[in-house]
Design a protein around this motif. Structure first.
Motif, PDB file in Angstrom:
ATOM      1  N   ALA A 168      39.090  47.358  32.789  1.00 30.43           N
ATOM      2  CA  ALA A 168      37.796  46.964  33.280  1.00 30.43           C
ATOM      3  C   ALA A 168      37.818  46.017  34.519  1.00 30.43           C
ATOM      4  N   LEU A 169      39.092  45.447  34.805  1.00 35.87           N
ATOM      5  CA  LEU A 169      39.130  44.651  35.941  1.00 35.87           C
ATOM      6  C   LEU A 169      39.403  45.463  37.173  1.00 35.87           C
ATOM      7  N   VAL A 170      40.182  46.797  37.071  1.00 39.88           N
ATOM      8  CA  VAL A 170      40.200  47.602  38.156  1.00 39.88           C
ATOM      9  C   VAL A 170      38.990  48.425  38.563  1.00 39.88           C
ATOM     10  N   SER A 171      37.874  48.643  37.563  1.00 40.57           N
ATOM     11  CA  SER A 171      36.669  49.139  37.813  1.00 40.57           C
ATOM     12  C   SER A 171      35.907  48.125  38.512  1.00 40.57           C
ATOM     13  N   LEU A 172      36.002  46.931  38.122  1.00 36.85           N
ATOM     14  CA  LEU A 172      35.423  45.735  38.692  1.00 36.85           C
ATOM     15  C   LEU A 172      35.951  45.872  40.287  1.00 36.85           C
ATOM     16  N   ALA A 173      37.020  45.795  40.409  1.00 41.57           N
ATOM     17  CA  ALA A 173      37.638  45.613  41.713  1.00 41.57           C
ATOM     18  C   ALA A 173      37.152  46.936  42.621  1.00 41.57           C
ATOM     19  N   GLN A 174      37.125  47.958  42.196  1.00 43.77           N
ATOM     20  CA  GLN A 174      36.363  49.029  42.958  1.00 43.77           C
ATOM     21  C   GLN A 174      35.123  48.999  43.287  1.00 43.77           C
ATOM     22  N   ARG A 175      34.184  48.452  42.484  1.00 43.11           N
ATOM     23  CA  ARG A 175      32.976  47.928  42.986  1.00 43.11           C
ATOM     24  C   ARG A 175      33.050  46.942  44.149  1.00 43.11           C
ATOM     25  N   ILE A 176      33.579  46.084  43.938  1.00 44.65           N
ATOM     26  CA  ILE A 176      33.884  44.763  44.734  1.00 44.65           C
ATOM     27  C   ILE A 176      34.310  45.181  46.186  1.00 44.65           C
ATOM     28  N   ARG A 177      35.286  46.424  46.006  1.00 44.77           N
ATOM     29  CA  ARG A 177      35.770  46.998  47.287  1.00 44.77           C
ATOM     30  C   ARG A 177      34.794  47.576  48.214  1.00 44.77           C
ATOM     31  N   TYR A 218      36.015  34.480  38.243  1.00 49.30           N
ATOM     32  CA  TYR A 218      35.508  33.608  39.283  1.00 49.30           C
ATOM     33  C   TYR A 218      36.628  32.943  40.006  1.00 49.30           C
ATOM     34  N   ALA A 219      37.676  32.423  39.249  1.00 43.20           N
ATOM     35  CA  ALA A 219      38.614  31.776  40.232  1.00 43.20           C
ATOM     36  C   ALA A 219      39.784  32.494  40.617  1.00 43.20           C
ATOM     37  N   GLY A 220      40.100  33.723  40.005  1.00 41.44           N
ATOM     38  CA  GLY A 220      41.238  34.440  40.272  1.00 41.44           C
ATOM     39  C   GLY A 220      40.919  35.582  41.149  1.00 41.44           C
ATOM     40  N   LEU A 221      39.502  36.160  41.264  1.00 45.11           N
ATOM     41  CA  LEU A 221      39.103  37.245  41.975  1.00 45.11           C
ATOM     42  C   LEU A 221      38.006  36.908  43.062  1.00 45.11           C
ATOM     43  N   VAL A 222      37.103  36.330  42.697  1.00 42.66           N
ATOM     44  CA  VAL A 222      35.909  36.174  43.484  1.00 42.66           C
ATOM     45  C   VAL A 222      36.046  35.108  44.361  1.00 42.66           C
ATOM     46  N   SER A 223      36.623  33.878  43.865  1.00 40.70           N
ATOM     47  CA  SER A 223      36.893  32.626  44.849  1.00 40.70           C
ATOM     48  C   SER A 223      37.634  32.803  46.036  1.00 40.70           C
ATOM     49  N   PRO A 224      38.919  33.556  45.929  1.00 43.59           N
ATOM     50  CA  PRO A 224      39.855  33.620  46.843  1.00 43.59           C
ATOM     51  C   PRO A 224      39.515  34.778  48.022  1.00 43.59           C
ATOM     52  N   LEU A 225      38.511  35.443  47.565  1.00 38.70           N
ATOM     53  CA  LEU A 225      37.842  36.540  48.544  1.00 38.70           C
ATOM     54  C   LEU A 225      37.016  36.079  49.544  1.00 38.70           C
ATOM     55  N   GLY A 232      27.799  35.349  45.267  1.00 41.86           N
ATOM     56  CA  GLY A 232      26.780  35.820  44.431  1.00 41.86           C
ATOM     57  C   GLY A 232      26.588  37.428  43.994  1.00 41.86           C
ATOM     58  N   ALA A 233      26.936  38.259  44.905  1.00 38.93           N
ATOM     59  CA  ALA A 233      26.970  39.666  44.649  1.00 38.93           C
ATOM     60  C   ALA A 233      28.308  39.941  43.644  1.00 38.93           C
ATOM     61  N   MET A 234      29.350  39.160  43.987  1.00 39.64           N
ATOM     62  CA  MET A 234      30.655  39.405  43.137  1.00 39.64           C
ATOM     63  C   MET A 234      30.446  38.903  41.579  1.00 39.64           C
ATOM     64  N   ARG A 235      29.836  37.682  41.847  1.00 38.71           N
ATOM     65  CA  ARG A 235      29.731  37.099  40.469  1.00 38.71           C
ATOM     66  C   ARG A 235      28.696  38.084  39.524  1.00 38.71           C
ATOM     67  N   ASP A 236      27.751  38.711  40.222  1.00 41.72           N
ATOM     68  CA  ASP A 236      26.860  39.535  39.450  1.00 41.72           C
ATOM     69  C   ASP A 236      27.773  40.670  39.014  1.00 41.72           C
ATOM     70  N   LEU A 237      28.499  41.183  39.740  1.00 45.34           N
ATOM     71  CA  LEU A 237      29.227  42.572  39.366  1.00 45.34           C
ATOM     72  C   LEU A 237      30.251  42.024  38.342  1.00 45.34           C
ATOM     73  N   VAL A 238      30.770  40.802  38.295  1.00 41.63           N
ATOM     74  CA  VAL A 238      31.594  40.107  37.042  1.00 41.63           C
ATOM     75  C   VAL A 238      30.759  40.108  35.947  1.00 41.63           C
TER      76      VAL A 238
END
Length: 272
Positions: free
Chosen positions: A203-212, A246-253, A261-267
């Motif tokens: 699930a995390l990798v699928s999320l990362a691919q969407r964020i990319r 939010y802490a490990g993936l979204v905020s550092p980016l 906001g878009a990344m949080r929606d994807l999460v």
């Protein structure tokens, strides 16, 4: 670890194999480059496994590894060495590059284009048939010991906007193009390195691919495999998955409110 920010694996130390899951023929190419005394340039986005590949190959080839993190203030003397003032006079101290040349180590310059161009020039004599390092301050020419190999890395997408490597330097290296692994490979890496369960890793990798895919909307850096491992580690140790993301993936980016906001929606869509 030495004060100059380098580290090495000694060839006779029982170092555990650094985990690396290949996605192509990068291991065989690297091995051939080492055997033929060719310098290697690793190209790829931040956190796609360039450093881990070098660590794995140093273990595989049974060579010491000296790593140098390049930056704007890195001078040639930081690589080659300098005279130090002692109580009884001056004494020459080899820099990490000189140590690697003398010891027959793999010398890895991480993000080489961050270094000043006049510093990078000192590498030229080590990347052609000469394979030697001239030291002007000691009037010495150090031949590369057997097993020495020069490896550099950089992020082409990031550097294209800021800095780039001179053609005269680029053409001294065999280039290996790396990228984020396919979904199943990357999920296996996240699972292995974080200890999380397969479903969360997937699930995390699928999320990362969407964020990319948000790179076209202004996201300067996309989520690395390293960030996914950190996020999975937080979740495995009791942090709720949304908070971990939010802490490990979204905020550092990013700090941009619309991108965050878009990344949080994807999460929230991924982990319902």
């Amino acid at each position: 670890m030495p004060l100059d920010g380098t580290h090495k694996f000694a060839a006779d130390e029982p170092v555990e194999e650094p985990y690396y899951l290949p996605t192509g023929n990068e291991i065989s190419l690297f091995e051939q480059c080492h055997a033929q005394k060719l310098a290697v340039m690793l190209k790829g986005p931040t956190g796609c496994g360039k450093t881990r590949l070098v660590e794995h190959m140093a273990w595989r080839l049974k060579r010491p590894l000296i790593t140098i993190a390049c930056h704007d203030d890195l001078a040639a003397s930081d690589l080659i060495g300098r005279f130090l003032i002692r109580h009884n006079g001056t004494e020459w101290q080899d820099g990490p590059l000189t140590r690697a040349v003398r010891e027959g180590a793999i010398c890895y310059l991480d993000e080489v284009v961050e270094a000043r161009q006049d510093t990078v020039v000192v590498l030229h004599a080590l990347t052609d048939h000469r394979r030697m390092l001239p030291i002007d301050k000691t009037v010495e020419t150090v031949p590369a010991a057997p097993g020495f190999q020069l490896v550099v890395s950089y992020n082409p997408g990031y550097q294209r906007m800021l800095k780039d490597m001179k053609p005269s330097t680029r053409q001294r290296f065999v280039a290996l193009d790396l990228d984020f692994p396919p979904l199943e490979h990357e999920a296996a890496i996240v699972e292995r390195e974080s200890g999380t369960d397969p479903a969360t890793a997937h699930a995390l990798v699928s999320l990362a691919q969407r964020i990319r895919s948000l790179r076209d909307r202004g996201l300067a850096e996309v989520p690395s495999t390293r960030l996914l491992i950190a996020t999975a580690t937080l979740a495995r140790n009791g942090i709720p998955i949304h908070d971990a993301c939010y802490a490990g993936l979204v905020s550092p980016l990013s700090d941009d409110e619309s991108l965050v906001g878009a990344m949080r929606d994807l999460v929230d869509a991924t982990f319902i």
